[in-house]
Scaffold this motif. Structure first.
Motif, PDB file in Angstrom:
ATOM      1  N   ARG A  62       0.881  -1.045   0.070  1.00 46.89           N
ATOM      2  CA  ARG A  62      -0.109  -0.039   0.079  1.00 46.89           C
ATOM      3  C   ARG A  62       0.933   1.272   0.155  1.00 46.89           C
ATOM      4  O   ARG A  62       0.604   2.241  -0.615  1.00 46.89           O
ATOM      5  CB  ARG A  62      -0.943   0.198   1.232  1.00 46.89           C
ATOM      6  N   ALA A  63       1.954   1.131   0.815  1.00 49.91           N
ATOM      7  CA  ALA A  63       2.643   2.396   0.987  1.00 49.91           C
ATOM      8  C   ALA A  63       3.497   2.732  -0.373  1.00 49.91           C
ATOM      9  O   ALA A  63       3.819   3.728  -0.993  1.00 49.91           O
ATOM     10  CB  ALA A  63       3.924   2.217   2.031  1.00 49.91           C
ATOM     11  N   ALA A  64       3.912   1.473  -1.113  1.00 46.80           N
ATOM     12  CA  ALA A  64       4.684   1.601  -2.408  1.00 46.80           C
ATOM     13  C   ALA A  64       3.628   2.261  -3.354  1.00 46.80           C
ATOM     14  O   ALA A  64       4.206   3.234  -4.105  1.00 46.80           O
ATOM     15  CB  ALA A  64       5.178   0.335  -2.748  1.00 46.80           C
ATOM     16  N   LEU A  65       2.497   1.827  -3.456  1.00 44.54           N
ATOM     17  CA  LEU A  65       1.553   2.414  -4.554  1.00 44.54           C
ATOM     18  C   LEU A  65       1.100   3.921  -4.100  1.00 44.54           C
ATOM     19  O   LEU A  65       1.312   4.716  -4.941  1.00 44.54           O
ATOM     20  CB  LEU A  65       0.092   1.524  -4.296  1.00 44.54           C
ATOM     21  N   LEU A  66       0.820   4.175  -2.643  1.00 42.92           N
ATOM     22  CA  LEU A  66       0.334   5.626  -2.514  1.00 42.92           C
ATOM     23  C   LEU A  66       1.482   6.617  -2.545  1.00 42.92           C
ATOM     24  O   LEU A  66       1.334   7.716  -2.512  1.00 42.92           O
ATOM     25  CB  LEU A  66      -0.539   5.455  -0.975  1.00 42.92           C
ATOM     26  N   GLY A  67       2.772   6.091  -2.152  1.00 40.65           N
ATOM     27  CA  GLY A  67       4.052   6.873  -2.200  1.00 40.65           C
ATOM     28  C   GLY A  67       4.858   6.777  -3.785  1.00 40.65           C
ATOM     29  O   GLY A  67       5.905   7.297  -3.886  1.00 40.65           O
ATOM     30  N   GLY A  68       4.211   6.072  -4.609  1.00 37.25           N
ATOM     31  CA  GLY A  68       4.670   5.930  -5.945  1.00 37.25           C
ATOM     32  C   GLY A  68       4.632   7.144  -6.815  1.00 37.25           C
ATOM     33  O   GLY A  68       4.986   7.124  -7.890  1.00 37.25           O
ATOM     34  N   ASP A  69       3.966   8.067  -6.235  1.00 35.20           N
ATOM     35  CA  ASP A  69       3.923   9.306  -7.001  1.00 35.20           C
ATOM     36  C   ASP A  69       5.076  10.338  -6.904  1.00 35.20           C
ATOM     37  O   ASP A  69       5.331  11.406  -7.575  1.00 35.20           O
ATOM     38  CB  ASP A  69       2.460  10.087  -6.790  1.00 35.20           C
TER      39      ASP A  69
END
Length: 223
Positions: free
Chosen positions: A107-114
């Motif tokens: 989840r962190a990778a997805l939400l911080g992937g920007d």
């Protein structure tokens, strides 16, 4: 100030790219510290080493240990990731970054992937919510989820993949029979993550059909 730690796995002098590996781990009381020996951390060690081998001494690989277990409004794993990405720039300069996370780490990778330096994201059995929103335009994303996961619902990650796919290149790969801890099918998760990262950061062609299909633009691939 965060209490997160960045653990080097492989750090070649002139890395062409950097991979940050993110662990999961549910809360165990208010602001319980992360232990390097907790299972959610240890299960990402073979993933990190598999990525390091696939990187052929051209990729730097680091494991992020979060400031505390779980996810709360005060210090989320996304905040820890932002701190880690600043350290990556300090150590390696302006090179492309891939994020690989499991469960809450996914989840962190997805939400911080920007983050601007992030080129690709791999989320393994990500624990996500229907309210999660992020714009990953320009990134390459692969979500890999075990069909028998009873902790992080595959239906939620599939739905998020579809929503992210409106703006980004996102592929969803189910792993038949796999559960949340990635124990029985660990080699499959490791292989997919390593091949996707090597392909997106270094241009190394994948050998598995699933990763190749995602890189070719498939939104849903049978593993």
């Amino acid at each position: 100030m965060t209490g997160a730690r960045l653990v080097p796995v492989r750090t070649p002098r002139d890395a062409e790219g950097v991979v940050v590996v993110l662990h999961g781990g549910a809360s165990r009381g208010e602001r319980t510290m992360v232990s390097p020996t907790q299972l959610s951390v240890l299960r990402m060690v073979p993933v990190a080493w598999r990525i390091a081998r696939a990187g052929r001494s051209r990729l730097a690989v680091h494991r992020l240990l979060n400031s505390h277990r779980g996810w709360d409004a005060q210090t989320t794993p996304v905040m820890d990731l932002a701190w880690a990405l600043d350290r990556v720039v300090e150590q390696h300069g302006d090179v492309p970054v891939a994020l690989v996370g499991h469960s809450l780490g996914g989840r962190a990778a997805l939400l911080g992937g920007d983050a601007p330096q992030v080129r690709s994201v791999v989320a393994l059995n990500p624990w996500v919510l229907p309210t999660d929103r992020v714009d990953l335009t320009g990134r390459q994303v692969m979500v890999v989820h075990g069909t028998d996961d009873r902790i992080a619902l595959p239906s939620r990650s599939a739905d998020l993949s579809r929503r992210l796919g409106r703006d980004a290149s996102v592929g969803y790969v189910p792993v038949p029979g796999a559960r949340h801890a990635m124990l029985r099918h660990g080699r499959t998760f490791e292989t997919y993550a390593a091949e996707f990262v090597a392909a997106t950061l270094l241009g190394v062609p994948p050998t598995s059909h699933a990763v190749a299909a995602v890189l070719e633009g498939a939104a849903h691939v049978e593993g």
